[in-house]
Design a protein around this motif. Structure first.
Motif, PDB file in Angstrom:
ATOM      1  N   LEU A  33     103.023  80.365  86.672  1.00 13.63           N
ATOM      2  CA  LEU A  33     102.671  81.499  87.519  1.00 13.63           C
ATOM      3  C   LEU A  33     102.000  82.590  86.680  1.00 13.63           C
ATOM      4  O   LEU A  33     102.462  82.912  85.585  1.00 13.63           O
ATOM      5  N   ASN A  34     100.896  83.139  87.174  1.00 10.85           N
ATOM      6  CA  ASN A  34     100.106  84.196  86.546  1.00 10.85           C
ATOM      7  C   ASN A  34      99.447  83.774  85.229  1.00 10.85           C
ATOM      8  O   ASN A  34      99.001  84.623  84.468  1.00 10.85           O
ATOM      9  N   LYS A  35      99.371  82.513  84.959  1.00  7.68           N
ATOM     10  CA  LYS A  35      98.662  82.046  83.758  1.00  7.68           C
ATOM     11  C   LYS A  35      97.179  81.909  84.072  1.00  7.68           C
ATOM     12  O   LYS A  35      96.784  81.693  85.216  1.00  7.68           O
ATOM     13  N   ASP A  36      96.370  82.039  83.010  1.00  7.63           N
ATOM     14  CA  ASP A  36      94.924  81.890  83.171  1.00  7.63           C
ATOM     15  C   ASP A  36      94.582  80.426  83.406  1.00  7.63           C
ATOM     16  O   ASP A  36      95.154  79.524  82.794  1.00  7.63           O
ATOM     17  N   ILE A  37      93.626  80.215  84.328  1.00  4.71           N
ATOM     18  CA  ILE A  37      93.148  78.862  84.632  1.00  4.71           C
ATOM     19  C   ILE A  37      91.634  78.892  84.765  1.00  4.71           C
ATOM     20  O   ILE A  37      91.034  79.972  84.856  1.00  4.71           O
ATOM     21  N   LEU A  38      91.021  77.722  84.756  1.00  3.05           N
ATOM     22  CA  LEU A  38      89.598  77.593  85.075  1.00  3.05           C
ATOM     23  C   LEU A  38      89.500  76.966  86.452  1.00  3.05           C
ATOM     24  O   LEU A  38      90.085  75.920  86.716  1.00  3.05           O
ATOM     25  N   VAL A  39      88.753  77.616  87.315  1.00  2.49           N
ATOM     26  CA  VAL A  39      88.597  77.155  88.692  1.00  2.49           C
ATOM     27  C   VAL A  39      87.231  76.467  88.820  1.00  2.49           C
ATOM     28  O   VAL A  39      86.207  77.086  88.527  1.00  2.49           O
ATOM     29  N   MET A  43      80.676  73.409  86.601  1.00  2.00           N
ATOM     30  CA  MET A  43      80.737  74.864  86.451  1.00  2.00           C
ATOM     31  C   MET A  43      82.125  75.373  86.852  1.00  2.00           C
ATOM     32  O   MET A  43      82.618  75.070  87.941  1.00  2.00           O
ATOM     33  N   TYR A  44      82.713  76.147  85.947  1.00  2.00           N
ATOM     34  CA  TYR A  44      84.049  76.694  86.163  1.00  2.00           C
ATOM     35  C   TYR A  44      84.009  78.202  85.976  1.00  2.00           C
ATOM     36  O   TYR A  44      83.196  78.726  85.214  1.00  2.00           O
ATOM     37  N   VAL A  45      84.922  78.896  86.663  1.00  2.00           N
ATOM     38  CA  VAL A  45      85.078  80.337  86.487  1.00  2.00           C
ATOM     39  C   VAL A  45      86.538  80.612  86.137  1.00  2.00           C
ATOM     40  O   VAL A  45      87.432  79.868  86.548  1.00  2.00           O
ATOM     41  N   PRO A  46      86.773  81.661  85.352  1.00  2.00           N
ATOM     42  CA  PRO A  46      88.159  81.978  85.002  1.00  2.00           C
ATOM     43  C   PRO A  46      88.920  82.500  86.223  1.00  2.00           C
ATOM     44  O   PRO A  46      88.358  83.126  87.110  1.00  2.00           O
ATOM     45  N   GLY A  47      90.192  82.195  86.248  1.00  2.00           N
ATOM     46  CA  GLY A  47      91.039  82.661  87.340  1.00  2.00           C
ATOM     47  C   GLY A  47      92.473  82.782  86.859  1.00  2.00           C
ATOM     48  O   GLY A  47      92.770  82.587  85.676  1.00  2.00           O
TER      49      GLY A  47
END
Length: 159
Positions: free
Chosen positions: A62-68, A74-78
């Motif tokens: 939970l609340n960890k950084d991921i790549l969407v 192509m990915y964006v940080p989330g």
């Protein structure tokens, strides 16, 4: 060999031209079933991968950084803000909100369905391949017989 009307046809009675046409038709059918099988396996792999991704949605993450992923390359940080619910793409641009367990069950059902479809296609594809092999054997025998007949005709005594 079974014809479309359900009758059995003796391949040895067909001329070489018809056997070649039948061989080409069987080639196309084998290729079609092979492509279908590959598409089903590809889809199955994507559902398995999606199912495995749901295992990462835990309270620890939970609340960890991921790549969407926006596209396949192509990915964006989330940030993972909800580990209870997910949006599942059910096709043609429709998304359904599900719990993690519902999502896992959905992907499990999809994988099982595709597995059954693969199991249905495999024997058909194998039978088409066997039929093609039988046609090729008959063609080879007929060509050899023609060559032998021509050689005998060429060796016949001349009057």
């Amino acid at each position: 060999m079974a014809a479309k009307s359900g009758q059995t046809v003796d391949l040895t009675t067909l001329p070489i031209q018809q056997l070649n046409q039948l061989s080409q038709q069987l080639d196309q059918e084998v290729e079609f079933f092979t492509n279908s099988m590959n598409q089903l396996k590809l889809a199955q792999g994507k559902f398995v991968e999606s199912q495995e991704c749901l295992n990462k949605a835990t309270p620890d993450n939970l609340n960890k950084d991921i790549l969407v992923p926006l596209t396949s390359s192509m990915y964006v940080p989330g940030e993972l803000s909800d580990v209870e619910n997910v949006l599942v793409d059910i096709g043609t641009g429709y998304y359904v909100e599900m719990t993690i367990d519902q999502g896992k069950d959905y992907f499990k059902r999809k994988v099982e369905f595709l597995t059954k479809q693969i199991e249905k296609i495999q024997p058909i594809m194998q039978e088409k391949y066997r039929m093609k092999q039988a046609v090729l054997e008959v063609i080879q025998l007929k060509v050899q017989a023609q060559i032998a007949a021509q050689q005998q005709a060429g060796n016949a005594p001349k009057a």
